[in-house]
Design a protein around this motif. Structure first.
Motif, PDB file in Angstrom:
ATOM      1  N   UNK A  56       5.672  -1.437   0.682  1.00  0.00           N
ATOM      2  CA  UNK A  56       6.646  -0.326   0.342  1.00  0.00           C
ATOM      3  C   UNK A  56       6.079   0.751  -0.563  1.00  0.00           C
ATOM      4  N   UNK A  57       5.279   0.428  -1.658  1.00  0.00           N
ATOM      5  CA  UNK A  57       4.628   1.324  -2.375  1.00  0.00           C
ATOM      6  C   UNK A  57       3.718   2.223  -1.489  1.00  0.00           C
ATOM      7  N   UNK A  58       2.747   1.823  -0.574  1.00  0.00           N
ATOM      8  CA  UNK A  58       2.257   2.691   0.275  1.00  0.00           C
ATOM      9  C   UNK A  58       2.882   3.577   0.953  1.00  0.00           C
ATOM     10  N   UNK A  59       3.793   3.068   1.818  1.00  0.00           N
ATOM     11  CA  UNK A  59       4.694   3.905   2.543  1.00  0.00           C
ATOM     12  C   UNK A  59       5.511   4.987   1.786  1.00  0.00           C
ATOM     13  N   UNK A  60       5.928   4.561   0.421  1.00  0.00           N
ATOM     14  CA  UNK A  60       6.712   5.770  -0.226  1.00  0.00           C
ATOM     15  C   UNK A  60       5.505   6.789  -0.627  1.00  0.00           C
ATOM     16  N   UNK A  61       4.493   6.428  -1.061  1.00  0.00           N
ATOM     17  CA  UNK A  61       3.404   7.349  -1.514  1.00  0.00           C
ATOM     18  C   UNK A  61       3.198   8.413  -0.616  1.00  0.00           C
ATOM     19  N   UNK A  62       2.861   7.829   0.619  1.00  0.00           N
ATOM     20  CA  UNK A  62       2.699   8.566   1.906  1.00  0.00           C
ATOM     21  C   UNK A  62       3.633   9.497   2.068  1.00  0.00           C
ATOM     22  N   UNK A  63       4.953   9.125   2.109  1.00  0.00           N
ATOM     23  CA  UNK A  63       6.227   9.636   2.327  1.00  0.00           C
ATOM     24  C   UNK A  63       6.235  11.057   1.387  1.00  0.00           C
ATOM     25  N   UNK A  64       5.954  10.635   0.161  1.00  0.00           N
ATOM     26  CA  UNK A  64       6.203  11.799  -0.911  1.00  0.00           C
ATOM     27  C   UNK A  64       4.960  12.899  -0.939  1.00  0.00           C
ATOM     28  N   UNK A  65       3.729  12.384  -0.652  1.00  0.00           N
ATOM     29  CA  UNK A  65       2.413  13.226  -0.482  1.00  0.00           C
ATOM     30  C   UNK A  65       2.727  14.171   0.716  1.00  0.00           C
ATOM     31  N   UNK A  66       3.092  13.895   1.612  1.00  0.00           N
ATOM     32  CA  UNK A  66       3.190  14.550   2.944  1.00  0.00           C
ATOM     33  C   UNK A  66       4.635  15.337   2.744  1.00  0.00           C
TER      34      UNK A  66
END
Length: 197
Positions: free
Chosen positions: A37-47
């Motif tokens: 979940x942390x990885x998914x959220x990080x990718x989503x925020x960065x993009x």
């Protein structure tokens, strides 16, 4: 002889009861899902590009339009999107979603430390980590909700991008794992009873 018995009881009081394989497996699975979940959220925020509608791409950081040559023209001045309150609204959305990632990282660290450093405070660390994960859910869901309210006139189901769904799934995982973490802590053997040995 009595002093030795008292000392032995004190040593046993500071030892945590051994966990079953099933409990260890569930806790490891919760940690793995929180990490995903942390990885998914990080990718989503960065993009940050979450919605494509009417030839426009709305994001947390940029606003893009599709030209005649199908090339995206992106600007950081969100006021060019001609949506009322978009500049302040996106600042709020990206702030709470970014904060959710940070809080989730601290929560994940507490969950892992509680399992690696097994002591009498492990149960408390696990509970605090689970509460932080639930706080991440509240922050990320409020960021997603503010984004949806801000762009309610442009929303179509097929307009949401993959990174938006990453954030949506991450928020769901934060909720499920935070609740599961608190629940498994309550149904398993309370480690602090060892002190009453």
């Amino acid at each position: 002889m009595t002093a030795i018995a008292v000392q032995a009881q004190r040593l046993l009081a500071h030892r945590r009861p051994k966990k079953s394989f099933f409990e260890t497996f569930i806790r490891s699975l919760i940690i793995l899902c929180v990490a995903i979940a942390v990885v998914l959220s990080s990718v989503s925020v960065c993009d940050g590009h979450w919605l494509f509608a009417k030839g426009q791409l709305f994001g947390l950081w940029h606003f893009c339009t599709v030209g005649n040559s199908t090339i995206l023209k992106c600007v950081t001045d969100l006021n060019q999107a001609s949506v009322e309150g978009i500049n302040f609204g996106m600042i709020l959305a990206r702030s709470v979603v970014s904060l959710a990632v940070v809080v989730a990282i601290f929560g994940l660290e507490l969950l892992m430390v509680s399992q690696v450093c097994e002591d009498t405070n492990s149960r408390r660390k696990w509970s605090m980590g689970s509460i932080l994960i639930l706080l991440s859910f509240l922050l990320s869901s409020s960021g997603v909700l503010s984004f949806l309210i801000l762009l309610k006139d442009y929303i179509t189901f097929l307009g949401f991008t993959l990174t938006f769904w990453c954030e949506f799934i991450a928020a769901c995982l934060f909720f499920l794992n935070g609740m599961s973490g608190l629940h498994i802590n309550n149904i398993t053997y309370p480690w602090n009873r060892a002190r009453k040995f």
